[in-house]
Design a protein around this motif. Sequence first.
Motif, short mmCIF file in Angstrom:
data_model
loop_
_atom_site.label_atom_id
_atom_site.label_comp_id
_atom_site.label_asym_id
_atom_site.label_seq_id
_atom_site.Cartn_x
_atom_site.Cartn_y
_atom_site.Cartn_z
N ALA A 24 0.71 -1.24 0.15
CA ALA A 24 0.17 -0.03 0.02
C ALA A 24 0.98 1.27 -0.19
O ALA A 24 2.13 1.22 0.13
CB ALA A 24 -0.85 -0.23 1.26
N THR A 25 0.21 2.47 -0.16
CA THR A 25 1.19 3.65 -0.36
C THR A 25 0.54 4.57 0.75
O THR A 25 -0.63 4.79 1.03
CB THR A 25 0.90 4.58 -1.66
OG1 THR A 25 1.38 3.54 -2.71
CG2 THR A 25 1.37 5.90 -1.61
N LEU A 26 1.26 5.05 1.60
CA LEU A 26 1.04 5.82 2.74
C LEU A 26 1.63 7.28 2.69
O LEU A 26 2.89 7.28 2.30
CB LEU A 26 1.68 5.03 4.19
CG LEU A 26 1.64 6.36 5.37
CD1 LEU A 26 0.19 6.46 5.66
CD2 LEU A 26 2.50 5.59 6.31
N ARG A 44 -2.77 5.49 -6.36
CA ARG A 44 -3.62 6.08 -5.23
C ARG A 44 -2.95 6.17 -3.95
O ARG A 44 -1.83 5.52 -3.84
CB ARG A 44 -4.45 4.92 -5.12
CG ARG A 44 -4.25 3.53 -4.44
CD ARG A 44 -5.25 2.33 -4.36
NE ARG A 44 -4.85 1.14 -3.51
CZ ARG A 44 -3.93 0.26 -4.51
NH1 ARG A 44 -3.66 0.36 -5.56
NH2 ARG A 44 -3.35 -0.87 -3.64
N VAL A 45 -3.29 6.94 -3.10
CA VAL A 45 -2.81 6.98 -1.70
C VAL A 45 -3.94 6.05 -0.87
O VAL A 45 -5.12 6.43 -0.84
CB VAL A 45 -2.88 8.41 -1.33
CG1 VAL A 45 -2.71 8.47 0.26
CG2 VAL A 45 -1.94 9.19 -2.09
N ASP A 46 -3.31 5.20 -0.30
CA ASP A 46 -4.15 4.35 0.57
C ASP A 46 -4.31 4.74 1.79
O ASP A 46 -5.40 4.21 2.66
CB ASP A 46 -3.66 2.79 0.59
CG ASP A 46 -3.52 2.20 -0.91
OD1 ASP A 46 -4.57 1.95 -1.48
OD2 ASP A 46 -2.28 2.17 -1.30
N GLY A 47 -3.44 5.73 2.48
CA GLY A 47 -3.65 6.03 3.99
C GLY A 47 -2.53 7.40 3.99
O GLY A 47 -2.04 7.74 3.26
N VAL A 48 -3.01 8.07 4.97
CA VAL A 48 -2.47 9.39 5.35
C VAL A 48 -2.31 9.37 6.76
O VAL A 48 -3.24 9.31 7.56
CB VAL A 48 -3.57 10.51 4.75
CG1 VAL A 48 -2.92 12.10 5.49
CG2 VAL A 48 -3.54 10.75 3.37
N TYR A 49 -1.05 9.65 7.02
CA TYR A 49 -0.66 9.99 8.62
C TYR A 49 -0.11 11.50 8.61
O TYR A 49 0.78 11.90 8.07
CB TYR A 49 0.58 9.22 8.90
CG TYR A 49 0.91 9.11 10.46
CD1 TYR A 49 0.36 9.93 11.27
CD2 TYR A 49 1.52 7.95 10.92
CE1 TYR A 49 0.43 9.72 12.78
CE2 TYR A 49 1.66 7.79 12.47
CZ TYR A 49 1.22 8.68 13.20
OH TYR A 49 1.42 8.75 14.51
N ASP A 50 -0.98 12.32 9.16
CA ASP A 50 -0.50 13.79 9.00
C ASP A 50 -0.19 14.25 10.36
O ASP A 50 -0.46 13.85 11.70
CB ASP A 50 -2.01 14.52 8.97
CG ASP A 50 -1.93 16.11 9.54
OD1 ASP A 50 -1.05 16.78 8.74
OD2 ASP A 50 -2.45 16.42 10.27
N LEU A 51 1.08 15.11 10.51
CA LEU A 51 1.72 15.52 11.61
C LEU A 51 1.76 16.84 11.61
O LEU A 51 2.73 17.65 12.36
CB LEU A 51 3.02 14.75 11.51
CG LEU A 51 3.12 13.30 11.69
CD1 LEU A 51 4.38 12.75 11.17
CD2 LEU A 51 2.51 12.94 12.98
N VAL A 52 0.91 17.53 10.76
CA VAL A 52 1.00 19.11 10.52
C VAL A 52 -0.31 19.77 10.98
O VAL A 52 -0.12 20.47 11.87
CB VAL A 52 1.32 19.60 9.12
CG1 VAL A 52 1.39 20.72 8.99
CG2 VAL A 52 2.69 18.86 8.95
N GLY A 53 -1.40 19.19 10.49
CA GLY A 53 -2.61 19.94 10.32
C GLY A 53 -3.19 21.11 9.76
O GLY A 53 -2.24 21.19 8.81
N GLY A 54 -4.12 21.66 10.29
CA GLY A 54 -4.64 22.88 9.39
C GLY A 54 -4.79 22.76 8.01
O GLY A 54 -5.42 21.46 7.62
#
Length: 308
Positions: free
Chosen positions: A145-147, A208-218
Amino acid sequence: MPKAYVFTRYGGPETEALVEVERPVSGPGQLLVAVRVAGVNPVDWKLRTGYRRPTGTGERVFPAVLGSEVSGVVEAVGDGVDGFAAGDEVFGNTLTGGYAEYTLVPVALAARKPAGPAFADAATLPVAAATAYDGVRQLDLPTGATLLVTGAGGGVGAAAVQIARALGIRVVGVASTGKKDFVESLGAVHVPSGPGWSDRARAAAPDRVDGVYDLVGGEVLTEAAKPLTDRTKLITAGASEQDVERLGGARVTRARGSAVLDAVARLVVKGDLDPHVVRRFPLAEAGETLRTVEDGHARGKVVIEVAG
């Protein structure tokens, strides 16, 4: 008397000071730890400004010692503690702050330091690496998968990239241009942050993008959500629960326990996770250390070496 670096009220760097404090006394279920190394994290300066964790612990008592993760040697154990004894090398989350010569660590948030990793590496695991580990597990993406990781050049981001890569997940990491070499060295495809970054990210993951791990916000979080068809695969450690739920995602659920600490330590021993300690400062320079992280330019982790 032992020394500690504290903040005396909510505010900016002017509230900080290196002072002498009473040595803590271990209570039931607690370890008194002689600190060797303390990890430094963005949440440290945020707490100084008045930020409250999602799971708060009531009103803060001043002066408050900065820092929340350490490695060191057990000096004494409180009542009801099994499995630890004076002289054990440990790491964990602190109860009374980490920028100090002595601190208390709840036994439920402590783990033995393996023989391989240095004290500096172990001190960086309870906050950044454990948060990264919890998030990658929560996404539960399959091999191949792509994260997408925003803030991939920071402490949590760098750990998340490595943990995902060890699971066979392809990673697209968003970070400043100055962190390109660092992000690529972790095994991610680097995407420069700044205007137009989301278009560049989609080009880097054309399938495709299978998942997102955000560490920034906004706005970064909002843009990161757009390529996802399954918003349950959107998580953040950089935004409020309200903001991410509006987009159909969730905050990272922290496990917070010895089992997670043991797990990330095993990844370090196996060579799957390098904490990337890039700068070390003595306790006397704790203020400069915190500015390094507060400025947001550090690649990897910054630590305070309290004792040799």
